[in-house]
Design a protein around this motif. Structure first.
Motif, short mmCIF file in Angstrom:
data_model
loop_
_atom_site.label_atom_id
_atom_site.label_comp_id
_atom_site.label_asym_id
_atom_site.label_seq_id
_atom_site.Cartn_x
_atom_site.Cartn_y
_atom_site.Cartn_z
N ILE A 80 0.84 -1.19 0.00
CA ILE A 80 0.00 0.00 0.00
C ILE A 80 0.88 1.24 0.00
CG2 ILE A 80 -1.88 -1.19 1.16
CD1 ILE A 80 -1.16 0.38 3.70
N TYR A 81 0.30 2.35 -0.44
CA TYR A 81 1.04 3.59 -0.59
C TYR A 81 0.24 4.76 -0.03
CZ TYR A 81 3.34 0.70 -4.11
OH TYR A 81 3.98 -0.33 -4.77
N LEU A 82 0.96 5.79 0.34
CA LEU A 82 0.34 7.06 0.66
C LEU A 82 1.13 8.16 -0.05
CD1 LEU A 82 -1.93 8.46 2.30
CD2 LEU A 82 -0.21 8.91 4.06
N GLN A 83 0.52 8.73 -1.06
CA GLN A 83 1.12 9.87 -1.75
C GLN A 83 0.75 11.13 -0.97
OE1 GLN A 83 3.13 9.95 -4.62
NE2 GLN A 83 3.40 12.08 -3.99
N MET A 84 1.75 11.83 -0.51
CA MET A 84 1.56 13.01 0.32
C MET A 84 2.07 14.22 -0.43
SD MET A 84 3.11 11.25 3.79
CE MET A 84 2.42 12.40 4.97
N ASN A 85 1.17 15.11 -0.82
CA ASN A 85 1.51 16.32 -1.54
C ASN A 85 1.21 17.55 -0.70
OD1 ASN A 85 2.17 14.78 -3.85
ND2 ASN A 85 0.07 14.92 -4.65
N SER A 86 1.81 18.66 -1.09
CA SER A 86 1.58 19.94 -0.41
C SER A 86 1.78 19.82 1.09
CB SER A 86 0.18 20.46 -0.73
OG SER A 86 0.00 20.63 -2.12
N LEU A 87 2.87 19.22 1.47
CA LEU A 87 3.10 18.93 2.88
C LEU A 87 3.28 20.20 3.70
CD1 LEU A 87 5.31 15.79 2.43
CD2 LEU A 87 3.28 15.91 3.89
N LYS A 88 2.76 20.15 4.90
CA LYS A 88 2.82 21.26 5.84
C LYS A 88 3.60 20.84 7.08
CE LYS A 88 -1.88 22.59 4.47
NZ LYS A 88 -3.27 22.79 4.96
N PRO A 89 4.16 21.80 7.80
CA PRO A 89 4.89 21.43 9.02
C PRO A 89 4.04 20.61 9.99
CG PRO A 89 5.41 23.67 8.42
CD PRO A 89 4.32 23.22 7.48
N GLU A 90 2.75 20.88 10.07
CA GLU A 90 1.90 20.14 10.98
C GLU A 90 1.65 18.69 10.56
OE1 GLU A 90 -0.92 23.28 9.04
OE2 GLU A 90 1.21 23.09 9.49
#
Length: 127
Positions: A80-90
């Motif tokens: 499984i995958y999680l594509q994480m875009n537009s990452l923020k410090p939080e």
């Protein structure tokens, strides 16, 4: 013998992207709901995104993940995958993959014990 092994975490600048992976060994994920969780203060965990098994294409996204993250799975690779875009410090946290023979909602909202947890992978977001 049964493991979920995560990879893909690291340090990224705000606005950047990461792709987390979680490969299962010793069993098939096909009929499990699978998902991603993040560590919260006090050693708790909360659901970020989950997806159903082969017979259920339902997905769940937390409010913070919706529109920025995408969960997917590759049945052939048992991954499984999680594509994480537009990452923020939080978004920074330890991220865990998990599997449970249950509904997507039951998995991601932690309604009862999880069948399998990964070891976690660190995501850091900093300029």
């Amino acid at each position: 013998q049964v493991h979920l092994v995560e990879s893909g975490g690291g340090l990224v600048q705000p606005g950047g992207s990461l792709r987390l992976s979680c490969e299962a060994s010793g069993f098939s994920l096909d009929d499990y709901a699978v998902g991603w969780f993040r560590q919260t203060p006090g050693e708790g965990r909360e659901g970020v995104s989950c997806i159903g098994g082969a017979s259920d294409g339902s997905t769940y996204y937390s409010d913070s993940a919706k529109g920025r993250f995408t969960i997917s799975r590759d049945y052939a690779k048992n991954t499984i995958y999680l594509q994480m875009n537009s990452l923020k410090p939080e978004d920074a946290s330890v991220y865990y993959c998990a599997a449970r023979s249950a509904t997507v909602q039951a998995l991601c909202q932690l309604w009862g014990p999880i069948d399998y947890w990964g070891q976690g992978t660190q995501v850091a977001v900093s300029s």
